[in-house]
Design a protein around this motif. Structure first.
Motif, PDB file in Angstrom:
ATOM      1  N   THR A 121       0.831  -1.209   0.000  1.00 50.27           N
ATOM      2  CA  THR A 121       0.000   0.000   0.000  1.00 50.27           C
ATOM      3  C   THR A 121       0.867   1.260   0.000  1.00 50.27           C
ATOM      4  O   THR A 121       0.513   2.257  -0.620  1.00 50.27           O
ATOM      5  CB  THR A 121      -0.983   0.018   1.183  1.00 50.27           C
ATOM      6  N   SER A 122       2.008   1.202   0.647  1.00 49.24           N
ATOM      7  CA  SER A 122       2.920   2.344   0.660  1.00 49.24           C
ATOM      8  C   SER A 122       3.532   2.571  -0.725  1.00 49.24           C
ATOM      9  O   SER A 122       3.598   3.710  -1.216  1.00 49.24           O
ATOM     10  CB  SER A 122       4.025   2.116   1.689  1.00 49.24           C
ATOM     11  N   GLY A 123       3.979   1.507  -1.363  1.00 50.84           N
ATOM     12  CA  GLY A 123       4.538   1.632  -2.712  1.00 50.84           C
ATOM     13  C   GLY A 123       3.511   2.133  -3.706  1.00 50.84           C
ATOM     14  O   GLY A 123       3.807   2.983  -4.554  1.00 50.84           O
ATOM     15  N   TYR A 124       2.302   1.626  -3.579  1.00 52.22           N
ATOM     16  CA  TYR A 124       1.210   2.066  -4.459  1.00 52.22           C
ATOM     17  C   TYR A 124       0.909   3.546  -4.223  1.00 52.22           C
ATOM     18  O   TYR A 124       0.744   4.312  -5.173  1.00 52.22           O
ATOM     19  CB  TYR A 124      -0.029   1.208  -4.209  1.00 52.22           C
ATOM     20  N   ARG A 125       0.854   3.959  -2.952  1.00 52.31           N
ATOM     21  CA  ARG A 125       0.604   5.359  -2.617  1.00 52.31           C
ATOM     22  C   ARG A 125       1.646   6.262  -3.279  1.00 52.31           C
ATOM     23  O   ARG A 125       1.300   7.272  -3.883  1.00 52.31           O
ATOM     24  CB  ARG A 125       0.630   5.559  -1.100  1.00 52.31           C
ATOM     25  N   GLN A 126       2.910   5.886  -3.171  1.00 54.15           N
ATOM     26  CA  GLN A 126       3.979   6.698  -3.762  1.00 54.15           C
ATOM     27  C   GLN A 126       3.836   6.780  -5.282  1.00 54.15           C
ATOM     28  O   GLN A 126       4.021   7.852  -5.872  1.00 54.15           O
ATOM     29  CB  GLN A 126       5.354   6.130  -3.386  1.00 54.15           C
ATOM     30  N   ALA A 127       3.513   5.662  -5.912  1.00 53.32           N
ATOM     31  CA  ALA A 127       3.364   5.654  -7.364  1.00 53.32           C
ATOM     32  C   ALA A 127       2.217   6.560  -7.808  1.00 53.32           C
ATOM     33  O   ALA A 127       2.361   7.349  -8.753  1.00 53.32           O
ATOM     34  CB  ALA A 127       3.143   4.227  -7.865  1.00 53.32           C
ATOM     35  N   ALA A 140       2.202   2.213 -10.710  1.00 55.84           N
ATOM     36  CA  ALA A 140       0.981   1.925  -9.952  1.00 55.84           C
ATOM     37  C   ALA A 140       0.248   0.725 -10.552  1.00 55.84           C
ATOM     38  O   ALA A 140      -0.302  -0.106  -9.836  1.00 55.84           O
ATOM     39  CB  ALA A 140       0.067   3.145  -9.924  1.00 55.84           C
ATOM     40  N   LEU A 141       0.274   0.644 -11.858  1.00 54.37           N
ATOM     41  CA  LEU A 141      -0.397  -0.454 -12.555  1.00 54.37           C
ATOM     42  C   LEU A 141       0.195  -1.810 -12.176  1.00 54.37           C
ATOM     43  O   LEU A 141      -0.499  -2.827 -12.183  1.00 54.37           O
ATOM     44  CB  LEU A 141      -0.295  -0.232 -14.065  1.00 54.37           C
ATOM     45  N   GLN A 142       1.459  -1.840 -11.792  1.00 52.82           N
ATOM     46  CA  GLN A 142       2.111  -3.099 -11.424  1.00 52.82           C
ATOM     47  C   GLN A 142       1.578  -3.662 -10.104  1.00 52.82           C
ATOM     48  O   GLN A 142       1.804  -4.827  -9.793  1.00 52.82           O
ATOM     49  CB  GLN A 142       3.628  -2.925 -11.344  1.00 52.82           C
ATOM     50  N   PHE A 143       0.864  -2.854  -9.326  1.00 51.50           N
ATOM     51  CA  PHE A 143       0.255  -3.330  -8.077  1.00 51.50           C
ATOM     52  C   PHE A 143      -1.116  -3.955  -8.320  1.00 51.50           C
ATOM     53  O   PHE A 143      -1.657  -4.629  -7.459  1.00 51.50           O
ATOM     54  CB  PHE A 143       0.115  -2.173  -7.073  1.00 51.50           C
ATOM     55  N   VAL A 144      -1.682  -3.698  -9.500  1.00 55.34           N
ATOM     56  CA  VAL A 144      -3.008  -4.230  -9.840  1.00 55.34           C
ATOM     57  C   VAL A 144      -2.875  -5.715 -10.165  1.00 55.34           C
ATOM     58  O   VAL A 144      -1.927  -6.137 -10.836  1.00 55.34           O
ATOM     59  CB  VAL A 144      -3.615  -3.457 -11.031  1.00 55.34           C
ATOM     60  N   GLU A 145      -3.844  -6.480  -9.686  1.00 54.25           N
ATOM     61  CA  GLU A 145      -3.846  -7.926  -9.927  1.00 54.25           C
ATOM     62  C   GLU A 145      -3.675  -8.186 -11.421  1.00 54.25           C
ATOM     63  O   GLU A 145      -4.380  -7.583 -12.244  1.00 54.25           O
ATOM     64  CB  GLU A 145      -5.158  -8.522  -9.420  1.00 54.25           C
ATOM     65  N   PRO A 146      -2.727  -9.046 -11.798  1.00 50.76           N
ATOM     66  CA  PRO A 146      -2.416  -9.258 -13.219  1.00 50.76           C
ATOM     67  C   PRO A 146      -3.629  -9.536 -14.112  1.00 50.76           C
ATOM     68  O   PRO A 146      -3.712  -8.988 -15.209  1.00 50.76           O
ATOM     69  CB  PRO A 146      -1.449 -10.445 -13.199  1.00 50.76           C
ATOM     70  N   LYS A 147      -4.566 -10.348 -13.659  1.00 49.28           N
ATOM     71  CA  LYS A 147      -5.710 -10.656 -14.530  1.00 49.28           C
ATOM     72  C   LYS A 147      -6.695  -9.486 -14.636  1.00 49.28           C
ATOM     73  O   LYS A 147      -7.526  -9.458 -15.525  1.00 49.28           O
ATOM     74  CB  LYS A 147      -6.420 -11.933 -14.073  1.00 49.28           C
ATOM     75  N   GLU A 148      -6.585  -8.489 -13.740  1.00 45.99           N
ATOM     76  CA  GLU A 148      -7.440  -7.302 -13.772  1.00 45.99           C
ATOM     77  C   GLU A 148      -6.750  -6.112 -14.442  1.00 45.99           C
ATOM     78  O   GLU A 148      -7.365  -5.081 -14.663  1.00 45.99           O
ATOM     79  CB  GLU A 148      -7.832  -6.892 -12.341  1.00 45.99           C
ATOM     80  N   ARG A 149      -5.488  -6.259 -14.752  1.00 55.57           N
ATOM     81  CA  ARG A 149      -4.660  -5.166 -15.274  1.00 55.57           C
ATOM     82  C   ARG A 149      -5.019  -4.878 -16.728  1.00 55.57           C
ATOM     83  O   ARG A 149      -5.017  -5.775 -17.562  1.00 55.57           O
ATOM     84  CB  ARG A 149      -3.206  -5.591 -15.174  1.00 55.57           C
ATOM     85  N   PRO A 150      -5.302  -3.605 -17.072  1.00 56.70           N
ATOM     86  CA  PRO A 150      -5.560  -3.279 -18.478  1.00 56.70           C
ATOM     87  C   PRO A 150      -4.281  -3.418 -19.306  1.00 56.70           C
ATOM     88  O   PRO A 150      -3.174  -3.318 -18.775  1.00 56.70           O
ATOM     89  CB  PRO A 150      -6.034  -1.824 -18.435  1.00 56.70           C
ATOM     90  N   GLU A 151      -4.444  -3.639 -20.574  1.00 58.28           N
ATOM     91  CA  GLU A 151      -3.292  -3.782 -21.471  1.00 58.28           C
ATOM     92  C   GLU A 151      -2.432  -2.522 -21.473  1.00 58.28           C
ATOM     93  O   GLU A 151      -1.221  -2.594 -21.497  1.00 58.28           O
ATOM     94  CB  GLU A 151      -3.771  -4.088 -22.894  1.00 58.28           C
ATOM     95  N   GLN A 152      -3.095  -1.376 -21.494  1.00 64.98           N
ATOM     96  CA  GLN A 152      -2.364  -0.111 -21.499  1.00 64.98           C
ATOM     97  C   GLN A 152      -3.137   0.927 -20.714  1.00 64.98           C
ATOM     98  O   GLN A 152      -4.331   0.800 -20.497  1.00 64.98           O
ATOM     99  CB  GLN A 152      -2.111   0.373 -22.918  1.00 64.98           C
ATOM    100  N   LEU A 153      -2.423   1.945 -20.295  1.00 65.04           N
ATOM    101  CA  LEU A 153      -3.055   3.029 -19.539  1.00 65.04           C
ATOM    102  C   LEU A 153      -3.854   3.913 -20.473  1.00 65.04           C
ATOM    103  O   LEU A 153      -3.487   4.109 -21.635  1.00 65.04           O
ATOM    104  CB  LEU A 153      -1.990   3.870 -18.845  1.00 65.04           C
ATOM    105  N   THR A 154      -4.901   4.477 -19.939  1.00 67.32           N
ATOM    106  CA  THR A 154      -5.692   5.406 -20.717  1.00 67.32           C
ATOM    107  C   THR A 154      -4.920   6.722 -20.853  1.00 67.32           C
ATOM    108  O   THR A 154      -4.326   7.202 -19.887  1.00 67.32           O
ATOM    109  CB  THR A 154      -7.076   5.633 -20.069  1.00 67.32           C
ATOM    110  N   PRO A 155      -4.911   7.317 -22.031  1.00 72.53           N
ATOM    111  CA  PRO A 155      -4.198   8.584 -22.223  1.00 72.53           C
ATOM    112  C   PRO A 155      -4.763   9.710 -21.345  1.00 72.53           C
ATOM    113  O   PRO A 155      -4.084  10.697 -21.079  1.00 72.53           O
ATOM    114  CB  PRO A 155      -4.405   8.904 -23.703  1.00 72.53           C
TER     115      PRO A 155
END
Length: 139
Positions: free
Chosen positions: A39-45, A54-69
C-alpha cells in the motif's frame, strides 16, 4: 495411565503445539508487513504520477493492457489515508484513501474517495490491488 504420565504427555503435546502457534503468528506478521509495503509503494506511485508503476500493483488478470491517455491530464496533489489497511478476511484487505488531483487542461481541483480492495496471493506472497486504479473524473 498413571497421573504423572498424563502430565508428561500433556506437557509434550503443549511443547509441540507452541511452535506451530508461533509460526502462524510470524506468518501473519509477515503478511501484514507485505501489505503495508504494497500500500505504501502504491501510494507513492499514485502520488507522484507514476501510473505505469501503480499499474504493477493491480492484480495481473485485472490489469488493463495499457493506460488510458486521459491519465496524462491528471496531476495528484494529495493522497490521504482515511482508513489504514485492514485485513477483513484471511486473504483480503481494504484501505480507504482520499485523493486530490488537478486536471491539467482546466487547472481545476478535484477529489475522490478510493476504496481499495487488496487480495493476498499465497503463491507469490504478494498483495494485489483488485479494485483497479482510482476512477479520476477527467471530463
Amino acid at each position: 495411565m498413571p497421573r504423572s504420565n498424563r502430565k508428561l504427555l500433556l506437557l509434550l503435546c503443549l511443547t509441540l503445539l507452541l511452535p506451530l502457534a508461533g509460526c502462524k503468528q510470524v506468518k501473519e506478521e509477515r503478511k501484514n508487513r507485505v501489505l503495508e509495503s504494497a500500500t505504501s509503494g502504491y501510494r507513492q506511485a499514485i502520488r507522484w504520477g507514476y501510473h505505469d508503476a501503480a499499474l504493477q500493483f493491480v492484480e495481473p488478470k485485472e490489469r488493463p493492457e495499457q493506460l488510458t491517455p486521459l491519465l496524462e491530464n491528471v496531476r495528484v496533489t494529495g493522497y490521504e489515508v482515511v482508513r489504514s489497511p485492514v485485513i477483513i478476511e484471511e486473504d483480503k484487505a481494504e484501505q480507504i484513501v482520499r485523493i486530490e488531483y488537478v486536471l491539467r487542461d482546466r487547472q481545476r481541483l478535484e477529489s475522490l474517495t478510493d476504496r481499495q480492495r487488496w487480495l493476498y496471493d499465497k503463491e507469490t506472497s504478494n498483495w494485489w490491488l483488485t479494485s483497479g486504479l482510482p476512477k479520476f473524473k477527467t471530463d
